[in-house]
Design an enzyme around this catalytic site. Structure first.
Site, mmCIF file in Angstrom:
data_model
loop_
_atom_site.group_PDB
_atom_site.id
_atom_site.type_symbol
_atom_site.label_atom_id
_atom_site.label_comp_id
_atom_site.label_asym_id
_atom_site.label_seq_id
_atom_site.Cartn_x
_atom_site.Cartn_y
_atom_site.Cartn_z
ATOM 1 N N ARG B 15 0.991 -1.191 0.075
ATOM 2 C CA ARG B 15 -0.019 -0.031 0.046
ATOM 3 C C ARG B 15 0.832 1.373 -0.102
ATOM 4 O O ARG B 15 0.931 2.171 -0.971
ATOM 5 C CB ARG B 15 -0.890 0.094 1.123
ATOM 6 C CG ARG B 15 -2.322 0.820 1.015
ATOM 7 C CD ARG B 15 -1.862 2.464 1.349
ATOM 8 N NE ARG B 15 -1.099 2.573 2.689
ATOM 9 C CZ ARG B 15 -0.842 3.763 3.128
ATOM 10 N NH1 ARG B 15 -0.712 4.854 2.519
ATOM 11 N NH2 ARG B 15 -0.193 3.888 4.383
ATOM 12 N N ASP B 16 1.665 1.337 0.887
ATOM 13 C CA ASP B 16 2.365 2.613 1.233
ATOM 14 C C ASP B 16 3.493 2.789 0.182
ATOM 15 O O ASP B 16 3.958 3.945 -0.125
ATOM 16 C CB ASP B 16 2.728 2.885 2.451
ATOM 17 C CG ASP B 16 3.164 4.382 2.980
ATOM 18 O OD1 ASP B 16 3.362 5.126 2.285
ATOM 19 O OD2 ASP B 16 3.758 4.340 3.929
ATOM 20 N N HIS B 210 6.382 4.196 12.767
ATOM 21 C CA HIS B 210 6.567 4.276 11.179
ATOM 22 C C HIS B 210 7.504 5.269 10.979
ATOM 23 O O HIS B 210 7.323 6.487 11.039
ATOM 24 C CB HIS B 210 5.225 4.664 10.668
ATOM 25 C CG HIS B 210 5.177 4.509 9.263
ATOM 26 N ND1 HIS B 210 4.174 3.776 8.560
ATOM 27 C CD2 HIS B 210 5.599 5.569 8.379
ATOM 28 C CE1 HIS B 210 4.157 4.196 7.416
ATOM 29 N NE2 HIS B 210 5.042 5.253 6.981
ATOM 30 N N HIS B 212 10.842 6.854 8.135
ATOM 31 C CA HIS B 212 11.228 7.024 6.891
ATOM 32 C C HIS B 212 12.760 7.137 7.029
ATOM 33 O O HIS B 212 13.193 7.167 8.090
ATOM 34 C CB HIS B 212 10.695 8.271 5.951
ATOM 35 C CG HIS B 212 9.283 8.051 5.794
ATOM 36 N ND1 HIS B 212 8.509 8.623 4.740
ATOM 37 C CD2 HIS B 212 8.318 7.147 6.427
ATOM 38 C CE1 HIS B 212 7.521 8.177 4.519
ATOM 39 N NE2 HIS B 212 7.009 7.406 5.649
ATOM 40 N N CYS B 243 6.768 9.134 1.559
ATOM 41 C CA CYS B 243 6.392 10.627 0.932
ATOM 42 C C CYS B 243 7.555 11.115 0.022
ATOM 43 O O CYS B 243 8.659 11.328 0.954
ATOM 44 C CB CYS B 243 6.097 11.373 2.097
ATOM 45 S SG CYS B 243 5.351 13.122 1.581
ATOM 46 N N ASN B 252 10.001 5.346 3.031
ATOM 47 C CA ASN B 252 9.763 4.180 4.093
ATOM 48 C C ASN B 252 11.183 3.459 4.361
ATOM 49 O O ASN B 252 11.875 3.023 3.460
ATOM 50 C CB ASN B 252 8.831 3.058 4.099
ATOM 51 C CG ASN B 252 7.359 3.911 3.807
ATOM 52 O OD1 ASN B 252 6.840 4.369 4.863
ATOM 53 N ND2 ASN B 252 6.836 3.804 2.661
#
Lengths: 308, 308
Positions: B15-16, B210, B212, B243, B252
């Site tokens: 997904r991400d 979570h 990055h 992002c 990520n």
């Protein structure tokens, strides 16, 4: 989190960073790189190495580099010395540097692969090198390669590493650097290592960490070392250099990534991050390929510049 | 070093990871990716999202993906739900997933930029979504974006983040994930954040990190969170997604880099690293560009394979 107020960084890009570059930079380019680095606030820079030009042609102009760089007062100038002959060559330019680094490996296999002799022989050579260097008023650093793992032998006993460090200190090294030469260290190991190193070696010798970012753990290892009381680090602008093993792997942790993390955590380095990023960018332009540094791509944390 | 014996990893690559890919993968490719991930030992996978296809065309086949994946028992299947309409669409496939994630931002500016409404309105929507989902027997996770810093507003007050987390828990979230959406977190901040989060929120809600790898600090932040007692992480195979701010920045933290570090530190994840690297490699081949993952290049620490 128990972090020091400030740390010392030695920039090793001009030596460790360039010695594996396929392109041999001109002396002018190296001098420009070093002079720029020396104006970022970095307190210590490894300038070059007096190694055999047929083995490392990338650094064959060591004498010219030393002669031409213009380093502001207060920035310590280091030179890597492989052996007595290298020291002799370097001493012809004695006024142009302040410190020497001499190295050996923590494992017999790596030492043999690297310099084709047993560790004891390397140690004996370093004892002579340090004696001569100290008589010349030079500060001595001993570097122990593969201190956190050997690509030939696997795990390395920290007790053996501390024995070697103690011998280097006894031989006159005021500083011992522990190199994660092929990027095998993990943060738990690093934390335990530096806590034990301090206990084994006492406060009389400066302990320095030299990490690679081979498996992305470079900054995590810096963090673990910081938490264990280590306040001295070696790193390379642009993530240049280091041991390209395995093939394609990144090398030394990037100085700007280290400085960025430390800045954000309020640990002082004295380094002007934007100025350092300018040097990294100019090296990336000169080498013509994307370097591994993250902060070079992302920029410093500055929310006014990161909005979508 | 105070580390947990084992941690839970939720893989968010499908997904991400995929939602910002320029190339829209076929449903077959997504299903193959997910089915392979589900056989690596990963305990939790975010499969897709029921977002508007005109906004995120990369995930427009959410229903087909849910219908076609073949997930072994014991692997929790999560779906990102943007709003009540998304939940309604997802519930048509109720038997095909176990958990939902609903999100809001810690800052008003980011929430407005992301979903064009105030945070309070997003929270009210999530309260309705979680109520419906819980009535359907679904486990609910609340995700708080920009929890460690906002690209529009700069620093974010942790007290505000904990208030939102408390509201999400009160609305039925059994888990709250804190997202470093644009990679602004540093390890000191993360350590203090998770220690304070546990104190503020108690033991009744699972806290998930979570991160990055925007400035290379992804694994250092994982380490800091671990040391502060966090035992649940979200990451993306191959360092996919996240992002892309600033432009060119990595997203990520890579699942294989997290697993590699945890393996080396003796923290159990249940994940088979070579199998996970196979998935990362196949995604790299499919996408046709080098991914940001370090372990994918370097391989696991296995000294027998790293000799020069």
């Amino acid at each position: 989190m128990n972090l020091p107020a400030h740390v010392l960084i030695r920039e090793v890009g001009p030596r460790d960073g360039l010695q594996n570059e396929p392109e041999i930079l001109s002396t002018d380019a190296k001098v420009a790189m070093i002079d720029a680095l020396a104006r970022t606030g970095l307190p210590r820079i490894e300038l070059t190495s007096f190694v055999r030009p047929d083995v490392i042609p990338q650094l064959s102009d060591a004498a010219e580099v030393l002669a031409q760089v213009d380093i502001p007062p207060g920035v310590a100038r280091s030179v890597l010395i492989p052996n007595e002959r290298g020291l002799e060559k370097a001493l012809a330019h004695r006024a142009r540097f302040d410190e020497i680094n001499g190295f050996l490996s923590a494992s017999e296999s790596h030492n043999r692969a690297n310099v084709n002799r047993p560790v004891a022989e390397s140690l004996a050579g370093l004892e002579r090198v340090f004696a001569t260097a100290r008589a010349e008023g030079l500060r001595c650093e001993g570097v122990i390669s593969v201190a956190f793992g050997c690509p030939y032998e696997g795990s390395v006993d920290p007790t053996r590493v501390f024995e070697l460090a103690g011998a280097l200190a006894a031989a006159g090294a005021e500083e011992v650097a522990f190199g994660d030469t092929t990027g095998m260290a993990n943060p738990r190991q690093v934390g335990e290592f530096f806590a034990a190193a301090r206990a084994a070696l006492g406060d009389g010798v400066q302990l320095t960490a030299h990490f690679h970012n081979t498996r992305g753990q470079g900054l995590a290892n810096v963090l673990a070392a910081l938490e264990a009381g280590c306040t001295s680090f070696e790193s390379s602008v642009g993530e240049l250099g280091g041991c390209p093993v395995p093939k394609g792997a990144t090398g030394n942790v990037a100085t700007e990534d280290v400085v960025s993390m430390l800045d954000e955590m309020g640990v002082q380095t004295g380094v002007d991050l934007p100025a350092l990023l300018d040097v990294a960018r100019s090296m990336q332009d000169r080498l013509g390929r994307p370097l591994g540094s993250h902060t070079l791509v992302a920029g410093p944390v500055d929310w006014q510049n990161t909005g979508v």
